[in-house]
Write a protein that holds these residues in place. Structure first.
Motif, PDB file in Angstrom:
ATOM      1  N   ALA A 170      20.968 -11.244   6.752  1.00 25.41           N
ATOM      2  CA  ALA A 170      21.779 -11.720   7.888  1.00 25.41           C
ATOM      3  C   ALA A 170      21.800 -13.245   7.976  1.00 25.41           C
ATOM      4  O   ALA A 170      22.728 -13.825   8.542  1.00 25.41           O
ATOM      5  CB  ALA A 170      21.260 -11.129   9.188  1.00 25.41           C
ATOM      6  N   LEU A 171      20.776 -13.883   7.385  1.00 25.04           N
ATOM      7  CA  LEU A 171      20.694 -15.342   7.451  1.00 25.04           C
ATOM      8  C   LEU A 171      21.909 -16.022   6.796  1.00 25.04           C
ATOM      9  O   LEU A 171      22.227 -17.168   7.077  1.00 25.04           O
ATOM     10  CB  LEU A 171      19.380 -15.802   6.791  1.00 25.04           C
ATOM     11  N   ASN A 172      22.594 -15.265   5.935  1.00 26.50           N
ATOM     12  CA  ASN A 172      23.835 -15.782   5.349  1.00 26.50           C
ATOM     13  C   ASN A 172      24.916 -15.982   6.415  1.00 26.50           C
ATOM     14  O   ASN A 172      25.861 -16.727   6.199  1.00 26.50           O
ATOM     15  CB  ASN A 172      24.389 -14.797   4.306  1.00 26.50           C
ATOM     16  N   TYR A 201      27.915 -11.253 -14.364  1.00 22.71           N
ATOM     17  CA  TYR A 201      27.664  -9.916 -13.814  1.00 22.71           C
ATOM     18  C   TYR A 201      27.754  -9.945 -12.285  1.00 22.71           C
ATOM     19  O   TYR A 201      28.424  -9.115 -11.671  1.00 22.71           O
ATOM     20  CB  TYR A 201      26.274  -9.428 -14.264  1.00 22.71           C
ATOM     21  N   LEU A 202      27.110 -10.918 -11.662  1.00 18.38           N
ATOM     22  CA  LEU A 202      27.142 -11.001 -10.187  1.00 18.38           C
ATOM     23  C   LEU A 202      28.518 -11.406  -9.657  1.00 18.38           C
ATOM     24  O   LEU A 202      28.870 -11.098  -8.532  1.00 18.38           O
ATOM     25  CB  LEU A 202      26.075 -11.970  -9.682  1.00 18.38           C
ATOM     26  N   THR A 260      25.001 -15.733  -0.605  1.00 14.36           N
ATOM     27  CA  THR A 260      26.052 -14.700  -0.684  1.00 14.36           C
ATOM     28  C   THR A 260      26.209 -14.239  -2.121  1.00 14.36           C
ATOM     29  O   THR A 260      26.321 -13.050  -2.410  1.00 14.36           O
ATOM     30  CB  THR A 260      27.400 -15.257  -0.153  1.00 14.36           C
ATOM     31  N   PHE A 261      26.171 -15.203  -3.023  1.00 17.71           N
ATOM     32  CA  PHE A 261      26.288 -14.866  -4.441  1.00 17.71           C
ATOM     33  C   PHE A 261      25.131 -13.960  -4.880  1.00 17.71           C
ATOM     34  O   PHE A 261      25.293 -12.990  -5.610  1.00 17.71           O
ATOM     35  CB  PHE A 261      26.276 -16.172  -5.253  1.00 17.71           C
ATOM     36  N   ASN A 262      23.948 -14.280  -4.352  1.00 20.56           N
ATOM     37  CA  ASN A 262      22.720 -13.608  -4.773  1.00 20.56           C
ATOM     38  C   ASN A 262      22.390 -12.369  -3.943  1.00 20.56           C
ATOM     39  O   ASN A 262      21.401 -11.691  -4.202  1.00 20.56           O
ATOM     40  CB  ASN A 262      21.570 -14.620  -4.619  1.00 20.56           C
TER      41      ASN A 262
END
Ligand code: AMP
Ligand code: TRP
Length: 332
Positions: free
Chosen positions: A62-64, A119-120, A140-142
């Motif tokens: 959620a920190l994103n 891949y991501l 977000t990417f990770n």
């Protein structure tokens, strides 16, 4: 512990050992809606009897989205009360929050080192963020890597989620396979569990019910909110069955009951909406009342969460030790 409780404790342990493991989580990003409930949360409660369950609050995910101390705290407590109000029993289920188990973020780094960027980049959430051409944060990417660790640290057999999370569970499986291939058998491959009829619960505008579309019916809505949301359901001007009203109504009654009512009242959208309001109120009111009860003693609820974190930590840190051993950093 006296002899009798010792025996009871061992019996519970043996009983749980035979059970399959279930794990799932929810981000504390605001009030849950009935899409969250029918798509995922209801399964947590129904399956808790048959599975040894780990249900958590994904606060680091959620920190994103939430970068405000007061809001984060309020949301975490909010999800905790939601979990208790829908009937999750902390005696049966381990309830915890992600940030209480630091192994989640530690293992994320290890997974980062065996996962490629292309891949991501294929992940839906990343592609959606990119399409909106927002500045995308690394978190977000990770996101799928942290979610893979949430899952794999606890060796679950099943992960019940809504359709939108299917790809994330597949990424967790791929990551487990990759790690096992490089470092030797370590992680169990989990199965995604999606309830077909409620895989995607539609919102008041017919699109997927989602906080970001503003088309939700909150799970713990007050009567006036239910009324307002239902009255805003988009209907076409035709004479047939109002698709969007029916789709939400079918969460609450079987088609055998609902279809005759709708066929009798073709074109009478207002009456059908009024019936939906009454049915929603019947379903939501008891949950709402239960939540208010739990809200009266927040320190007690928080003590449950803290104890759950300690239990979860025991399981996760054992797995993390195994990982450290496998990758070769355990030199003492
Ligand atoms: P979130 O609030 O995004 O953490 O989602 C919590 C859970 O609810 C996840 O398992 C989602 O897949 C599920 N979910 C969210 N929206 C819907 C929807 N409209 N229909 C079915 N499941 C949903
Ligand atoms: N990403 C999930 C969502 O947005 C929440 C979540 C985080 C989750 N980690 C998880 C769900 C692990 C299941 C298992 O809904």
């Amino acid at each position: 512990m006296d002899k009798k409780s010792q025996i009871q404790h061992s019996c519970v342990k043996i009983y749980l050992m035979g059970k399959k493991i279930l794990l799932s989580g929810i981000k504390p990003t605001g009030r849950p809606h009935i899409g969250n409930y029918f798509g995922a949360m209801r399964q947590f409660v129904e399956l808790a009897k048959d599975y040894k369950s780990y249900i958590f609050i994904a606060d680091y995910h959620a920190l994103n989205f939430i970068q405000n101390k007061a809001e984060m705290k309020e949301n975490i407590i909010g999800v905790l009360l939601d979990y208790l109000a829908i009937g999750l029993d902390p005696k049966e289920v381990t309830l915890y929050k992600q940030s209480d188990v630091s192994d989640h973020t530690e293992l994320t780094w290890v997974f980062d080192t065996i996962t490629t960027m292309p891949y991501l980049m294929r992940a839906h959430a990343y592609k959606d963020a990119e399409a909106k051409s927002k500045e995308i944060v690394v978190g977000t990417f990770n996101y799928p890597m942290l979610m893979a660790t949430d899952i794999l640290l606890y060796s679950p057999d099943v992960v019940p989620v809504g359709q939108d999370q299917k790809q994330h569970v597949e990424i967790a499986r791929d990551t487990a396979e990759k790690f096992n291939h490089i470092f030797g058998e370590t992680f169990k491959l989990p199965e995604v569990m999606i309830m077909k009829d409620v895989a995607v619960v539609p919102g008041t505008d017919g699109r997927k019910m989602s906080k970001s579309y503003g088309n939700t019916i909150p799970l713990f809505a007050e009567y006036v909110e239910i009324k307002k949301a239902v009255m805003s359901i988009v209907t076409d001007s035709g004479e047939g069955i109002p698709k969007n009203v029916y789709a939400i109504h079918s969460l609450l009654r079987p088609a055998s009951e609902l279809l005759p009512i709708y066929e009798n009242k073709t074109g009478k959208y207002k009456e059908l909406k009024e019936l939906l309001i009454e049915d929603l109120e019947k379903f939501i009111a008891p949950l709402r009342e239960k939540r208010k009860e739990f809200e009266k003693d927040i320190p007690k609820a928080l003590a449950i969460l803290k104890a759950g974190g300690e239990k979860a930590k025991e399981v996760a840190s054992k797995k993390m030790d195994e990982v450290r051993e496998k990758i070769g950093v355990n030199v003492y």
